[in-house]
Write an enzyme that holds these catalytic residues in place. Structure first.
Site, mmCIF file in Angstrom:
data_model
loop_
_atom_site.group_PDB
_atom_site.id
_atom_site.type_symbol
_atom_site.label_atom_id
_atom_site.label_comp_id
_atom_site.label_asym_id
_atom_site.label_seq_id
_atom_site.Cartn_x
_atom_site.Cartn_y
_atom_site.Cartn_z
ATOM 1 N N SER A 671 0.835 -1.195 0.000
ATOM 2 C CA SER A 671 0.000 0.000 0.000
ATOM 3 C C SER A 671 0.877 1.256 0.000
ATOM 4 O O SER A 671 1.605 1.494 -0.957
ATOM 5 C CB SER A 671 -0.947 -0.029 1.201
ATOM 6 O OG SER A 671 -1.971 0.917 1.068
ATOM 7 N N ASP A 744 -9.055 -4.622 -6.082
ATOM 8 C CA ASP A 744 -8.650 -3.718 -4.995
ATOM 9 C C ASP A 744 -9.714 -2.647 -4.804
ATOM 10 O O ASP A 744 -10.056 -1.921 -5.731
ATOM 11 C CB ASP A 744 -7.301 -3.078 -5.339
ATOM 12 C CG ASP A 744 -6.677 -2.349 -4.161
ATOM 13 O OD1 ASP A 744 -7.415 -1.940 -3.248
ATOM 14 O OD2 ASP A 744 -5.446 -2.190 -4.157
ATOM 15 N N HIS A 778 -7.421 -5.438 -1.647
ATOM 16 C CA HIS A 778 -6.212 -4.718 -1.236
ATOM 17 C C HIS A 778 -5.212 -5.649 -0.547
ATOM 18 O O HIS A 778 -4.002 -5.516 -0.706
ATOM 19 C CB HIS A 778 -6.594 -3.566 -0.316
ATOM 20 C CG HIS A 778 -5.495 -2.572 -0.118
ATOM 21 N ND1 HIS A 778 -4.902 -1.894 -1.156
ATOM 22 C CD2 HIS A 778 -4.869 -2.130 1.006
ATOM 23 C CE1 HIS A 778 -3.971 -1.079 -0.688
ATOM 24 N NE2 HIS A 778 -3.918 -1.209 0.618
#
Length: 809
Positions: A671, A744, A778
């Protein structure tokens, strides 16, 4: 000595040749791959159960967890609507199974009993009744969701009603204050067939703006057209009902609608309902849709409208809505609502004396609300005390990153609030801990009060690492007394009081070599007893050595990391190093340099953890701090310079310790850590390769701010350009592995971010590999995805870091 060195060099040369010529070819179109068997063995070990205590602290519920669901679980149909993801087959939220079994454990006797359930079940996290005797949970079947109730006294569970729950809401079941009934949301029996997608569109999708300032973050899974709106209404519409937890008798409440919130008053006579209203929006998620907040009787009769809130798409960045917010019941009063209203127009940049006020209104909900208090800074929340009407209210100054907490009494109007804490949220060394809560007879959680004191459980951060504690705070004097603290060379944290007795506590204990287990302490007798005996799921990891290291970067900012040595490490040997990190912003160097975490945690590795590289001969600087220090408005001006300096300091430390080979260093992150990784490869030559998972690399695609950046692209275009690795793809001359979930849903990290960076690097002749994971979000959950990502990570670093060539440091 010379002969030994030559032998070592020969063995190293052979290992490099093996990597270059014997490693599996990294083809562009491989199927799912499998990591080395030593990694597979650890991954396939059964995870330890989750544990939850009942409200009275007398019984433990042991909840078996699914290890790695198959990709077929994630491949179920998924509707992406208004920020949510739903499975139209089950009428629940999309996702894989999490919990698979239940056992009851009596704390007094230690006896454990298994609960009989359907084979291969898909369970929700159970919810305890107020008296701690019953617990409710759901069982998800292929075509519907069932309501089940378990009895802790008999260690049995059963389905109690034939209706199908609507699992699209996170609170499809909740206990009523009497502990005998449940407020549930069911699929309406007469809602009609599933909407069909039109073959021919009825017209274009049109949006229009007329002079309204409405900056919005970059959300995903938004509504796109009228067909999405129809599906949203169809799957979220639910029938509220009260169900008898013993016999399953069901009483419907009001008409079916799209509820976004339902909660019962502490006395069980009223409900606070929130239902969505059209028109919906194509630019924001459902939480910002127009809604109506009303008070109903438990039979569904309307008592009073509390708010008719408009579409909330004009909120300033970092601001709040001007509508009533945080509307909720005071848990210690029979039927009193409290809420918050902005006094600054919701704009954090407006200069005002008070930003928010808290108001209250009690049954029969007639007349005007009374102002309970005002906050100088932005309201952050209320934690109610066990004493009726008393609470701790916190506000937050975003410029200073500062919070203040005050004690107030809603029943004593005119008496000033009393300051309890006044501190920086980033100063973890001064963190007083979180107030310990208890369950009232009505099931509400509040801060427990015993003989004029509350209890605080904290993590006890210091330069030596975390040592959790339990303090007693006297409300009259505000003096604290430490009544328990984790012993040195271990990590033990407070979980709960046993049997609601402050002299008996349940903790979670672990060391570097002892897996986490629950322990019962008698603080009076100083005796303790193990409550669980969970085995070590991966004994092969016990040879891993780790320690907390502290160091400084060139500007004097103190840094820290947990340094792991690979399995089988021989002292004096220089090995390839991986730096894994996630940048964070700080107002000042003092707070940036504080140490968090503990070197005494049990080493447990699951999922896609980079720590699996310890089995492959790598040392790892884990959670290497990457502070970005400065004014919150402008600290990103030097983001690049600061992360490069922090990375250099981490590498220098590992090299100076005689562990790392400076010429074989890789970097990675997930991330925002992936964003950091790509920037490091673009702006320095410290690393041979990097792995960036689920990141964002072109900040012009997040033009109204990102992470803690408060300026928009139009206010600071040079910063957005400077911090976008995409803009510097021509400078990324080290090997970069990009991994991204095709589904995601994290704000800002659109899958196209990785695709476009890969294309840019490819176009400039760089060395990059792009891995897009089907059905993953994610984070990555499916067994096939986890295996594949770890195989990619091992091969990428083996080829581009380990085989890069060892040289004299």
């Amino acid at each position: 000595m010379l002969r030994r060195c030559q032998s070592s060099e020969f063995l190293y040369l052979m290992s490099v040749l093996g990597l270059l010529f014997a490693s599996p070819t990294l083809n562009a179109q491989d199927g799912y791959r499998r990591p080395p068997e030593e990694i597979v063995k650890i991954l396939e070990a059964s995870p330890t159960p989750s544990v939850t205590l009942n409200p009275t602290g007398t019984t433990m519920l042991l909840i078996d967890r699914a290890s790695m669901p198959p990709i077929s679980d994630l491949a179920q149909p998924m509707w992406r609507l208004a920020g949510g993801r739903y499975n139209p087959r089950t009428n629940g939220r999309s996702g894989s199974r999490t919990f698979t079994g239940l056992s009851i454990k009596d704390i007094a006797t230690g006896k454990t009993r298994r609960i009989s359930l359907p084979s291969n079940p898909n369970l929700s996290m159970p919810s305890w009744s107020p008296d701690g005797n019953l617990f409710a949970f759901t069982v998800t079947r292929p075509t519907h969701i069932e309501l089940w109730v378990g009895d802790a006294r008999t260690a049995t569970a059963k389905r109690i009603t034939e209706g199908h729950l609507n699992g699209t809401t996170r609170r499809s079941i909740q206990w009523m204050p009497d502990g005998l009934h449940l407020l549930c949301q069911f699929v309406p029996e007469d809602r009609g067939p599933m909407p069909k997608e039109p073959v021919v569109p009825s017209g274009p999708v049109i949006q229009q703006t007329k002079g309204r300032v409405a900056p919005v973050r970059t959300y995903q899974d938004l509504l796109q057209n009228p067909y999405d709106v129809a599906r949203f209404d169809w799957i979220l519409q639910s029938q509220a009902a009260i169900v008898n937890a013993r016999d399953g008798k069901r009483t419907n409440i009001a008409k079916p609608t799209v509820w976004s919130g339902l909660s019962v008053s502490p006395n069980g006579e009223f409900m606070l309902s929130t239902r969505l209203r059209k028109p919906y929006s194509y630019l924001v998620t459902a939480r910002s849709f127009p809604d109506t907040v009303e008070i109903l009787t438990v039979k569904g009769k309307r008592v009073r409208q509390m708010a008719m809130r408009p579409l909330r798409d004009e909120i300033p960045i970092g601001g709040v809505s001007t509508s009533r917010r945080s509307i909720s019941w005071c848990p210690t009063m029979p039927a009193t609502l409290t809420w918050v209203e902005a006094l600054d127009g919701g704009d954090p940049k407006r200069k005002v004396i008070h930003r928010d006020r808290v108001l209250a209104l009690s049954a029969p909900f007639a007349g005007k609300a009374k102002t309970v208090l005002q906050t100088e800074n932005r309201y952050r929340g209320i934690s109610w005390l066990e004493t009726e009407g008393m609470g701790l209210v916190s506000d937050y100054d975003r410029d200073r990153r500062w919070t203040r907490t005050r004690l107030f009494d809603m029943n004593k109007a005119g008496i000033p609030t009393r300051l309890i804490w006044d501190r920086s949220t980033q100063d973890i060394y001064s963190d007083p801990g979180r107030p310990v809560s208890k369950s009232l007879e009505n099931g509400r959680r509040v801060i427990g009060v015993k003989n004029g004191a509350i209890f605080l459980a904290g993590r006890g951060s210091s330069r030596k690492g975390d040592r959790p504690f339990l303090d007693r705070l006297m409300l009259a004097t505000l003096k604290t007394e430490r009544i328990w603290q984790c012993a040195p060379k271990s990590y033990e944290s407070f979980v709960s009081f046993a049997d609601n007795d402050p002299t008996k506590i349940v903790t979670r204990f672990e060391t570097k070599v002892i897996p986490p287990n629950y322990v019962l302490h008698d603080l009076r007798t100083k005796k303790k007893r193990n409550l669980t005996d969970f085995a070590d799921p991966a004994p092969e990891l016990r040879s891993v050595k780790k320690r907390l290291v502290r160091y400084k970067r060139d500007d004097g900012v103190e840094l820290s990391a947990t340094l792991y040595l690979p399995i089988g490490y021989v002292a004096g040997q220089r090995v390839p190093l991986i730096v894994w990190a996630y940048p964070r912003e700080f107002n000042n160097p003092k707070n940036a340099g504080q140490v968090s975490g503990s070197p005494y945690h049990f080493t447990s590795i699951r999922g896609i953890s980079h720590l699996f590289l310890l089995t492959q001969g790598y040392a790892i600087m884990d959670r290497a701090t990457m502070p970005v220090v400065g004014d919150p408005e402008t600290c990103n001006d030097t983001f690049i310079e600061q992360i490069v300096a922090s990375a250099k300091a981490a590498i220098d430390t590992a090299v100076d310790l005689g562990i790392a080979d400076r010429n074989r260093v890789g970097v990675g992150g997930h991330s925002y850590g992936a964003f950091m990784t790509a920037n490091l490869l673009a702006h320095c030559d410290l690393f041979k390769a990097g792995i960036a998972r689920s990141g964002a690399y072109n900040r012009t695609l997040t033009p109204f701010g990102f992470q803690s950046e408060r300026r928009t692209f139009w206010q600071a275009p040079e910063i957005y350009f400077k911090l976008s690795p995409f803009m510097h793809a021509d400078k990324i001359n080290e090997a970069l592995l990009l991994v991204h979930g095709e589904a995601d849903n994290n704000s800002g990290t659109f899958p196209i971010q990785s695709k476009r960076l890969y294309h840019a690097i490819k176009g400039h002749g760089g060395n990059a590999r792009l891995v897009m994971l089907p059905h993953e979000s994610h984070g990555y959950r499916a067994k096939e995805s986890i295996f594949h990502v770890l195989a990619e990570m091992v091969d990428w670093f083996d080829i581009n870091v380990k085989a890069a060539g060892a040289k004299e440091n």
